[in-house]
Design a protein around this motif. Structure first.
Motif, PDB file in Angstrom:
ATOM      1  N   THR A 212       0.826  -1.203   0.000  1.00  0.00           N
ATOM      2  CA  THR A 212       0.000   0.000   0.000  1.00  0.00           C
ATOM      3  C   THR A 212       0.865   1.260   0.000  1.00  0.00           C
ATOM      4  O   THR A 212       0.445   2.294  -0.500  1.00  0.00           O
ATOM      5  N   GLN A 215       1.459   2.437  -3.457  1.00  0.00           N
ATOM      6  CA  GLN A 215       0.291   3.106  -4.031  1.00  0.00           C
ATOM      7  C   GLN A 215       0.174   4.540  -3.503  1.00  0.00           C
ATOM      8  O   GLN A 215      -0.287   5.422  -4.211  1.00  0.00           O
ATOM      9  N   VAL A 218       2.980   6.945  -5.046  1.00  0.00           N
ATOM     10  CA  VAL A 218       2.781   7.360  -6.426  1.00  0.00           C
ATOM     11  C   VAL A 218       1.743   8.495  -6.500  1.00  0.00           C
ATOM     12  O   VAL A 218       1.529   9.087  -7.550  1.00  0.00           O
TER      13      VAL A 218
ATOM     14  N   ARG B  51       7.898   1.746 -12.990  1.00  0.00           N
ATOM     15  CA  ARG B  51       8.176   2.460 -11.734  1.00  0.00           C
ATOM     16  C   ARG B  51       9.030   3.702 -11.961  1.00  0.00           C
ATOM     17  O   ARG B  51       8.845   4.713 -11.285  1.00  0.00           O
ATOM     18  N   CYS B  54       6.749   6.353 -13.263  1.00  0.00           N
ATOM     19  CA  CYS B  54       5.868   6.899 -12.213  1.00  0.00           C
ATOM     20  C   CYS B  54       6.641   7.718 -11.188  1.00  0.00           C
ATOM     21  O   CYS B  54       6.041   8.250 -10.262  1.00  0.00           O
ATOM     22  N   GLY B  55       7.957   7.738 -11.301  1.00  0.00           N
ATOM     23  CA  GLY B  55       8.746   8.481 -10.314  1.00  0.00           C
ATOM     24  C   GLY B  55       8.993   7.704  -9.039  1.00  0.00           C
ATOM     25  O   GLY B  55       9.406   8.279  -8.039  1.00  0.00           O
ATOM     26  N   LEU B  56       8.740   6.396  -9.054  1.00  0.00           N
ATOM     27  CA  LEU B  56       8.992   5.596  -7.853  1.00  0.00           C
ATOM     28  C   LEU B  56      10.447   5.159  -7.766  1.00  0.00           C
ATOM     29  O   LEU B  56      10.955   4.876  -6.694  1.00  0.00           O
ATOM     30  N   ARG B  79       3.191  12.950 -10.768  1.00  0.00           N
ATOM     31  CA  ARG B  79       2.220  12.215  -9.940  1.00  0.00           C
ATOM     32  C   ARG B  79       0.812  12.786 -10.034  1.00  0.00           C
ATOM     33  O   ARG B  79      -0.167  12.063  -9.871  1.00  0.00           O
ATOM     34  N   ILE B  82      -0.905  11.108 -13.290  1.00  0.00           N
ATOM     35  CA  ILE B  82      -0.934   9.672 -13.598  1.00  0.00           C
ATOM     36  C   ILE B  82      -1.793   8.899 -12.619  1.00  0.00           C
ATOM     37  O   ILE B  82      -2.016   9.314 -11.485  1.00  0.00           O
ATOM     38  N   TYR B  84      -1.878   4.792 -11.229  1.00  0.00           N
ATOM     39  CA  TYR B  84      -0.954   3.655 -11.227  1.00  0.00           C
ATOM     40  C   TYR B  84      -1.582   2.491 -10.495  1.00  0.00           C
ATOM     41  O   TYR B  84      -2.164   2.650  -9.424  1.00  0.00           O
ATOM     42  N   MET B  85      -1.488   1.336 -11.119  1.00  0.00           N
ATOM     43  CA  MET B  85      -1.910   0.107 -10.449  1.00  0.00           C
ATOM     44  C   MET B  85      -0.698  -0.770 -10.361  1.00  0.00           C
ATOM     45  O   MET B  85      -0.137  -1.168 -11.384  1.00  0.00           O
ATOM     46  N   SER B  86      -0.256  -1.069  -9.136  1.00  0.00           N
ATOM     47  CA  SER B  86       0.960  -1.878  -9.028  1.00  0.00           C
ATOM     48  C   SER B  86       0.619  -3.348  -9.237  1.00  0.00           C
ATOM     49  O   SER B  86      -0.533  -3.760  -9.189  1.00  0.00           O
ATOM     50  N   SER B  90      -2.832  -3.522  -3.885  1.00  0.00           N
ATOM     51  CA  SER B  90      -2.359  -2.599  -2.859  1.00  0.00           C
ATOM     52  C   SER B  90      -3.433  -1.654  -2.359  1.00  0.00           C
ATOM     53  O   SER B  90      -3.212  -0.474  -2.199  1.00  0.00           O
TER      54      SER B  90
END
Lengths: 376, 317
Positions: A212, A215, A218, B51, B54-56, B79, B82, B84-86, B90
């Motif tokens: 989580t 999520q 992001v 990732r 997405c800037g992760l 962010r 966008i 995002y679904m990981s 989650s």
């Protein structure tokens, strides 16, 4: 800012509410540990097993023995005339202390001279041995006072007034010198620290593990919003902990609370912020709950030992004394003991309060900076 | 962002984890409203690329712009644009459907007057009417997946990154999920979706094939099928398969030979064996052939042919 924070808080409280065991987990261990500490953490020694070797068999030696039998501090397990029995008792831990009354003890005293009395102590537990020796000298002093006053009565006509100094000790703040009064306030700080640090460290690492956190990262949420959302609930839980455990100390163990509750609240708040900072910092160094557990284990025990909870900081080596400077528990213990027992206020406690405020500020800032919204 | 600027642009995008290069100088340009499928085996670098976009994760080298913003220096602006679904589910399992939606709506600061309508939309999109107050952990996989999509689109992002959104979801739910993706694309949303299901690739406007961190081909499904194979494809029913593949690998005119299920797929180029020669050639190696027939190439054939490496590694799940 407030919108994100409020949904974070709502989420945290909903999760807490749904977790049926949460209340149990949060409260029951605290109360049980409070009870265990309250009853077990004491330096008072009762019923020290004692063997007595009476080689004198006089009226004086029997009178001395009766002094030991009469007190609950000692438990006379063996009165013997055989030296080997004493050795055996100490070796087998049947007795912790052996008192040897040599032949001629009564006669020497009767002559108005001082007589030697031998004491053998099992020093394995140095603490118990020291305390038992302390009691023993009190009893012997009492005995010798009784003896001399009796002798004085016999020779009432020829009495020479004795000159001596009698010590009138008057302990302040804890007149009964009850260990519990010293320990219970410390237990309150220690238990709260343990609970708040681990709750905080695990909560964030858990979100990381479950996924989580990714999520949330992001999203455009700011680190400070996320961290506040995660920590405010634990701050409130920590305050609840302190109130609960304090109430237990006051009403169950009858510890006096003579200070200002507002100073207590201020101290508790600063202390909790510092504890949250430690937990957050640990979480920024852990990827998994296992790592968080290991780090928690590594840091929390030294915090506890190096706090002055049981072992005086002044007696520690210099290097460790320096470490205690960054330990918030050290300052909180000063504050909580002072508020409970001494009733002193801000004018005395401000350095400790300021130290906690500074520690909290540094640790929270570092963890917000370290909590980048990035997975690498 | 001008109308014809790419929604997603990656230039020499690279990610290194110590000595391991997960993504290796990847170039990618995705136009607004496109659905691009990211196809490749596990560990190919799909998730790492997404990732970074997405800037992760920070790129080790190269750069990328998403919605016109640089992913390294303007990650916060990225962010905002966008969804995002990981890969891993989650959402909060102990919260209800409605509570999860409200949470993500709040995190993305969906306007108060809009949130009810957006939540209603997400619930009906996910087919969760009547289940608004169910705890999310009690939902079946397909619903969870659609709810996760619902949470990712509450704030109307123009760009969606979906990392293996359909893994572990039953076929019926997978098809429904793809219908939703097409609806979003029709509204102008740009979608980069990774999958390792080859059949899903056919639903995309364009496909980017990625292997060991490198982009090995990109194009529409028909372009890839037409141009990438380098010969004509035949399906050969024979036994034993392993020996047949080995024999054919070194034979003249054979571009590629690979096992597909209980058959062999053989690509024959010019100037060597042709289809009629196969039974005889394999017979010499003691292999019995039942059938040789020409088949239209699937994307899986294309992919297998493009991926270099030993034959054992060519099996695609």
């Amino acid at each position: 800012m407030f919108e994100r924070l409020s949904v974070m808080l709502m989420k945290e409280f909903l999760e807490l509410k749904r977790d049926r065991w949460a209340m149990f987990r949060l409260i029951v261990p605290l109360i049980i540990q409070m009870l265990v500490f309250g009853y077990a953490a004491t330096f008072t020694v009762h019923h020290v097993a004692t063997s007595i070797l009476d080689l004198d068999q006089s009226q004086a030696s029997r009178s001395l023995i009766s002094h030991f039998v009469a007190t609950s501090r000692f438990n006379v397990v063996d009165v013997t005339q055989n030296r080997d029995d004493i050795t055996r008792d100490i070796d087998q831990s049947t007795a912790t202390i052996a008192i040897v009354i040599h032949a001629g003890f009564g006669r020497t005293l009767g002559n108005g001279q001082s007589a030697p009395l031998q004491v053998i102590v099992d020093g394995t537990n140095s603490n118990t041995a020291l305390i038992a020796l302390g009691y023993l000298s009190q009893i012997v002093a009492q005995f010798s006072e009784d003896q001399s006053s009796r002798a004085a009565n016999f020779r009432a006509d020829t009495a020479v007034p004795e000159i001596g100094i009698s010590l009138q000790a008057r302990p302040w703040f804890n007149e009964g010198l009850d260990d519990r009064w010293f320990f219970i306030p410390g237990v309150i700080g220690t238990l709260t620290l343990l609970q708040v640090v681990s709750l905080t460290a695990f909560a964030i690492v858990r979100e990381r593990e479950v996924g989580t956190l990714e999520q949330i990262m992001v999203s455009p949420i700011r680190p400070v919003e996320f961290i506040l959302g995660k920590t405010v609930p634990f701050f409130l839980i920590g305050l609840g902990d302190i109130a609960l455990v304090s109430a237990f100390g006051i009403f169950w163990f009858h510890i006096s609370f003579i200070g200002n509750p507002w100073i207590m609240l201020l101290g508790a708040s600063l202390f909790l912020l510092a504890a949250l900072g430690i937990g957050l910092l640990l979480s920024t160094f852990s990827r998994t709950q296992q790592q968080a557990f290991a780090l928690n284990f590594f840091f929390v025990n030294p915090l506890f030992i190096l706090s002055g909870f049981a072992f005086p900081i002044a007696a520690m080596p210099k290097l460790l004394q320096w470490f205690t400077v960054i330990n918030p528990l050290r300052y909180f213990l000063v504050v909580i003991r002072a508020v409970f027992l001494k009733g002193v206020g801000f004018e005395v406690l401000w350095p400790d309060l300021a130290a906690m405020a500074l520690l909290a500020l540094v640790m929270l800032t570092v963890s917000v900076l370290r909590f980048r919204k990035s997975l690498d | 962002m001008s109308a014809d600027a790419p929604a997603i642009l990656a230039q020499a995008l690279t990610k290194k984890f110590q000595s391991f290069t997960a993504v290796d100088h990847l170039d990618l340009s995705i136009a607004k409203g496109e659905i691009v499928g990211f196809i490749g085996p596990n560990g190919a670098g799909k998730s790492t690329t997404i990732r970074m976009l997405c800037g992760l994760l920070r790129p080790s080298e190269g750069s990328a712009q998403v919605a016109g913003f640089d992913v390294s220096s303007e990650a916060e602006a990225v962010r905002e644009h966008i969804g995002y679904m990981s890969q891993k589910f989650s959402l909060y399992g102990d919260l209800t459907v409605r509570e999860n939606l409200r949470f993500f709506g709040g995190i993305y600061r969906v306007a108060r007057r809009e949130i009810d309508e957006r939540m209603k939309f997400a619930i009906s999109m996910a087919g969760l009417e009547g289940r608004e107050d169910r705890l999310v952990r009690t939902l079946a996989g397909g619903w969870k997946q659609r709810l996760a999509l619902g949470c990712a689109i509450l704030h109307r992002p123009p760009i969606l990154f979906l990392d293996e959104p359909t893994s572990g979801v039953e076929p019926e739910a997978r098809r429904r999920f793809w219908d939703l993706i097409h609806e979003f694309a029709a509204d102008g949303v740009t979608i980069l979706v990774s999958t390792h299901y080859m059949d899903e690739a056919e639903y995309c406007n364009r496909i980017a094939l990625i292997d060991r961190g490198k982009l090995i081909a990109i194009g529409t499904p028909s372009e890839l099928r037409a141009h990438q194979l380098g010969g004509e494809l035949f399906e050969v029913g024979c036994a034993p398969l392993g020996a047949a593949m080995k024999a054919l690998s070194d034979a003249p005119g054979v571009v590629d030979a690979a096992i597909f299920g209980d058959r062999l797929h053989v690509v024959l180029g010019a100037g060597g064996l042709d289809a009629a020669d196969l039974p005889g050639f394999l017979g010499e190696h003691g292999i019995e052939v039942d059938q040789v027939r020409s088949v239209p190439p699937s994307l899986e054939d294309v992919f297998v042919q493009l991926v270099s490496g030993s034959p054992e590694e060519r099996m695609i799940p």
